[in-house]
Design a protein around this motif. Structure first.
Motif, PDB file in Angstrom:
ATOM      1  N   GLY A  14      44.056  40.757  -1.243  1.00 18.04           N
ATOM      2  CA  GLY A  14      45.260  40.563  -0.434  1.00 18.04           C
ATOM      3  C   GLY A  14      45.928  41.878  -0.125  1.00 18.04           C
ATOM      4  O   GLY A  14      45.504  42.947  -0.586  1.00 18.04           O
ATOM      5  N   SER A  15      47.001  41.779   0.660  1.00 23.85           N
ATOM      6  CA  SER A  15      47.789  42.966   0.984  1.00 23.85           C
ATOM      7  C   SER A  15      48.792  43.258  -0.139  1.00 23.85           C
ATOM      8  O   SER A  15      49.101  44.419  -0.422  1.00 23.85           O
ATOM      9  N   LEU A  42      44.117  45.410  -0.443  1.00 25.91           N
ATOM     10  CA  LEU A  42      43.495  45.906   0.788  1.00 25.91           C
ATOM     11  C   LEU A  42      44.106  47.254   1.167  1.00 25.91           C
ATOM     12  O   LEU A  42      45.331  47.392   1.272  1.00 25.91           O
ATOM     13  N   ARG A  93      41.723  32.438  -3.009  1.00 23.06           N
ATOM     14  CA  ARG A  93      42.817  32.539  -2.048  1.00 23.06           C
ATOM     15  C   ARG A  93      43.769  31.374  -2.262  1.00 23.06           C
ATOM     16  O   ARG A  93      43.372  30.300  -2.738  1.00 23.06           O
ATOM     17  N   MET A 107      38.376  32.856   7.774  1.00 20.77           N
ATOM     18  CA  MET A 107      37.958  33.950   6.885  1.00 20.77           C
ATOM     19  C   MET A 107      36.882  33.470   5.911  1.00 20.77           C
ATOM     20  O   MET A 107      35.884  34.158   5.670  1.00 20.77           O
ATOM     21  N   MET A 110      33.570  33.030   7.715  1.00 19.68           N
ATOM     22  CA  MET A 110      32.984  34.336   8.065  1.00 19.68           C
ATOM     23  C   MET A 110      32.421  35.007   6.810  1.00 19.68           C
ATOM     24  O   MET A 110      31.298  35.533   6.825  1.00 19.68           O
ATOM     25  N   ASN A 111      33.177  34.954   5.732  1.00 13.08           N
ATOM     26  CA  ASN A 111      32.690  35.568   4.488  1.00 13.08           C
ATOM     27  C   ASN A 111      31.431  34.855   3.984  1.00 13.08           C
ATOM     28  O   ASN A 111      30.517  35.482   3.464  1.00 13.08           O
TER      29      ASN A 111
HETATM   30  O1  PNS Z   1      47.305  39.134   1.841  1.00 14.05           O
HETATM   31  P1  PNS Z   1      46.577  39.004   3.143  1.00 14.05           P
HETATM   32  O2  PNS Z   1      47.077  40.051   4.120  1.00 14.05           O
HETATM   33  O3  PNS Z   1      46.630  37.604   3.697  1.00 14.05           O
HETATM   34  O4  PNS Z   1      45.019  39.334   2.831  1.00 14.05           O
HETATM   35  C1  PNS Z   1      44.086  39.372   3.858  1.00 14.05           C
HETATM   36  C2  PNS Z   1      42.716  39.884   3.376  1.00 14.05           C
HETATM   37  C3  PNS Z   1      42.836  41.202   2.627  1.00 14.05           C
HETATM   38  C4  PNS Z   1      42.095  38.861   2.453  1.00 14.05           C
HETATM   39  C5  PNS Z   1      41.813  40.046   4.631  1.00 14.05           C
HETATM   40  O5  PNS Z   1      42.485  40.805   5.590  1.00 14.05           O
HETATM   41  C6  PNS Z   1      40.469  40.712   4.353  1.00 14.05           C
HETATM   42  O6  PNS Z   1      39.634  40.170   3.675  1.00 14.05           O
HETATM   43  N1  PNS Z   1      40.269  41.929   4.874  1.00 14.05           N
HETATM   44  C7  PNS Z   1      39.031  42.676   4.702  1.00 14.05           C
HETATM   45  C8  PNS Z   1      38.249  42.810   6.011  1.00 14.05           C
HETATM   46  C9  PNS Z   1      37.172  41.750   6.176  1.00 14.05           C
HETATM   47  O7  PNS Z   1      36.349  41.547   5.316  1.00 14.05           O
HETATM   48  N2  PNS Z   1      37.196  41.071   7.370  1.00 14.05           N
HETATM   49  C10 PNS Z   1      36.177  40.161   7.819  1.00 14.05           C
HETATM   50  C11 PNS Z   1      36.034  38.852   7.101  1.00 14.05           C
HETATM   51  S1  PNS Z   1      37.396  37.778   7.200  1.00 14.05           S
END
Ligand code: PNS
Length: 168
Positions: A14-15, A42, A93, A107, A110-111
């Protein structure tokens, strides 16, 4: 009754800008399910965070002191690749409301496409925390409102200090 799967390493990414009591609740509940929980900040300056990665990691470290199976780390680049490098099989999450769902679904899918062996595990936010977000906490603190009870006391102090710095 324990639900813990000792061999599982999970990542909670997360952020965390900043950490809230909603995140902490998820950490407490998530860490009971796995052998090790790595909370990963992140590193993305493009998001113009209020706190640096080091500051965010410090706040997390203070808050999880004494939680023996929790570690703090940071990452940049693809989450799925970072999780694989760490040997994690689960991405943790939280979901607060239906408004979180669509983005989280995208997300997670995609992951999964990038790394089919890694599962995203969702926990529902505690009912008392479902309105808390880092974005709103920052807004309220910036405008001089009371954020006590929404973030750990140490985070509250850092927010106050950060916003008083920006007034001078
Ligand atoms: O706290 P957040 O801002 O909701 O967290 C978002 C986070 C860090 C989980 C997301 O932005 C992330 O996974 N970023 C890494 C980049 C990435 O892998 N992107 C492509 C797949 S979704």
């Amino acid at each position: 009754m324990s639900l813990r799967t000792e061999s599982v390493v999970a990542i909670y990414p997360g952020s965390f800008d900043p950490l809230t009591n909603g995140h902490l609740d998820l950490i407490e509940r998530g860490r009971r399910l796995v052998g090790k929980l790595v909370i990963s900040v992140l590193n993305n300056e493009a998001k113009h965070p209020l706190f640096s990665v080091d500051e965010r990691m410090d706040m997390l470290s203070e808050a999880v002191e004494g939680m023996d199976n929790v570690e703090i780390d940071s990452f940049d680049g693809l989450l799925a690749e970072y999780a694989a490098r760490l040997g994690a099989s689960v991405i943790l999450r939280g979901i607060r409301a239906i408004s979180d769902y669509e983005h989280e679904l995208q997300m997670a899918l995609m992951n999964r496409r990038l790394r089919p062996d890694i599962e995203t595990m969702f926990l529902l936010a505690g009912e008392g925390n479902s309105f808390i977000s880092s974005r709103l906490v920052k807004e309220v603190a910036r405008l001089g409102g009371n954020v006590s009870g929404l973030v750990p006391a140490a985070v509250e102090n850092r927010l106050a200090a950060r916003f008083s710095e920006s007034k001078v």
